[in-house]
Design an enzyme around this catalytic site. Structure first.
Site, PDB file in Angstrom:
ATOM      1  N   CYS A 170      38.385  15.226  51.088  1.00 38.09           N
ATOM      2  CA  CYS A 170      38.889  16.407  51.812  1.00 38.09           C
ATOM      3  C   CYS A 170      37.740  17.251  52.372  1.00 38.09           C
ATOM      4  O   CYS A 170      36.899  17.750  51.627  1.00 38.09           O
ATOM      5  CB  CYS A 170      39.754  17.227  50.863  1.00 38.09           C
ATOM      6  SG  CYS A 170      40.054  18.920  51.402  1.00 38.09           S
ATOM      7  N   CYS A 199      28.101  26.678  60.740  1.00 39.61           N
ATOM      8  CA  CYS A 199      27.453  27.898  60.234  1.00 39.61           C
ATOM      9  C   CYS A 199      26.428  27.546  59.159  1.00 39.61           C
ATOM     10  O   CYS A 199      25.322  28.094  59.124  1.00 39.61           O
ATOM     11  CB  CYS A 199      28.490  28.859  59.661  1.00 39.61           C
ATOM     12  SG  CYS A 199      29.799  29.337  60.817  1.00 39.61           S
ATOM     13  N   CYS A 229      32.486  27.078  57.188  1.00 41.98           N
ATOM     14  CA  CYS A 229      32.176  26.458  58.486  1.00 41.98           C
ATOM     15  C   CYS A 229      30.912  25.601  58.404  1.00 41.98           C
ATOM     16  O   CYS A 229      29.826  26.101  58.086  1.00 41.98           O
ATOM     17  CB  CYS A 229      32.011  27.563  59.537  1.00 41.98           C
ATOM     18  SG  CYS A 229      31.150  27.071  61.039  1.00 41.98           S
ATOM     19  N   CYS A 265      37.680  20.824  51.125  1.00 40.33           N
ATOM     20  CA  CYS A 265      37.196  20.872  49.744  1.00 40.33           C
ATOM     21  C   CYS A 265      35.671  20.844  49.717  1.00 40.33           C
ATOM     22  O   CYS A 265      35.028  21.577  48.955  1.00 40.33           O
ATOM     23  CB  CYS A 265      37.749  19.698  48.941  1.00 40.33           C
ATOM     24  SG  CYS A 265      39.557  19.582  48.930  1.00 40.33           S
TER      25      CYS A 265
END
Length: 352
Positions: A48, A170, A167, A51
């Protein structure tokens, strides 16, 4: 023999610990989530993406509660442990649930996904006072309390990264952006800042942030903000800020070879060295320019160098430059390094 068997069974039943987050499965879940303490559990899947993005923040949560006896921070691979996932109604990843002390019934957590968000929530529920351990950073962290104070200050040019903790882009930008902040840390009018716009959505929406990271520049004369559309490398940001702030920084925080130089006085410096018979008149002219210049400290140093040359001879710029170079090779404050760096640049105008 019984003691050995008991020890062996205890070892294989013990949870695997990644930092301070406890890995749970069907063999140990009920032993740990049994009502003895407050438990916060992430149900995740290894594949995931969300996750994976949450993982660093969740490790920070585990670290925050590492020495607090009454709280368990744990996670379950609910893709492998599907029975546990089904038991607690897990239908997507990551799913976060908490178990109050004295209860084995799960309740959904629907708050923010930053470490601060989760720690604040747990503190409120478990009556604890844990804090997220922040890594040292030069970037100014903005929030609701201080955003206007810094961004709307008309004496400052402010570059702001609007980011989200989960993100990926980021996260990739973080080390580069940190280098930018380090480069401009000695420029009080040129501020490098960031805002968690996922945790402070009202501010993000106010400035039209619709994706992460979004970077905006707030110059002294425009506090509505301007979109930054340049490159995302450290050098791109440094070039941009030097242009906008009128600074002369190089990566790491030093000054470039033009810092402190004044065109009109550069011409007079070279003329001073070439026309020894006219030095008195040139010195007087330089004094007038310096008295009216917007950077009096730098301008007056040209005058001082001319006076020293008349007193000590034409070798003064070379010997003084060498002396400053030796000082800069040792331990000096950032302010002194800037001052001596500018002086060396100015002295160089007398040796060409």
């Amino acid at each position: 023999m019984q003691t050995f068997v008991a020890l062996f069974l205890a070892v294989i039943a013990s949870p695997t610990i990644a930092s301070n987050v406890v890995d749970l499965d069907k063999s140990n879940f009920d032993n740990y989530v049994n009502g003895d303490k407050f438990a916060f559990v992430e149900f995740y899947a290894p594949w995931c993406g969300h996750c994976k993005n949450l993982a660093p923040a969740y490790e920070e949560v585990g670290d925050a509660f590492a020495n607090i006896e009454g709280v368990l921070i744990a996670k379950v691979d609910a893709d492998s442990e599907r029975d546990l996932g089904s038991r607690f109604g897990v239908s997507g990843f990551p799913t976060l649930k908490y178990f109050s002390k004295g209860s084995t019934s799960a309740e959904d957590y629907s708050g923010g996904r930053t470490a601060d968000d989760i720690v604040t929530f747990i503190n409120g529920k478990a009556s604890t006072a844990a804090r997220v351990k922040k890594a040292a950073t030069t970037v100014l962290d903005l929030d609701t309390a201080n955003f206007d104070k810094f961004v709307k200050d008309s004496s400052k040019n402010v570059l702001v990264e609007f980011y989200a903790p989960w993100c990926g882009h980021c996260k990739a930008l973080t080390p580069k952006y940190e280098k930018v902040a380090q480069t401009f840390k000695n420029e009080p009018e040129c501020v490098v800042a960031r805002l968690d716009a996922d945790g402070h959505r009202d501010i993000g929406e106010k400035y039209g942030v619709s994706g992460f990271p979004t970077i905006k520049f707030f110059p002294k004369d425009n506090k509505d903000g301007e979109d930054y559309s340049g490159g995302r490398e450290t050098s791109d940001f440094i070039t941009f800020l030097n242009d906008k702030c009128g600074t002369h920084r190089v990566e790491g925080g030093g000054l470039d070879s033009s810092a402190g130089l004044i065109d009109e006085l550069n011409v007079l410096a070279q003329k001073f060295m070439a026309e020894e018979e006219n030095r008195a008149a040139i010195l007087e002219e330089a004094g007038k320019v310096a008295s009216e210049h917007s950077s009096p400290k730098d301008a007056n140093y040209y005058v001082k160098v001319m006076e020293k040359i008349r007193e000590k001879g034409s070798d003064f710029p070379t010997t003084e430059s060498a002396r400053l170079e030796k000082i800069l090779g040792g331990a000096v404050s950032a302010n002194k390094a800037d001052e001596f760096g500018k002086r060396k640049n100015i002295l160089g105008q007398f040796t060409v």
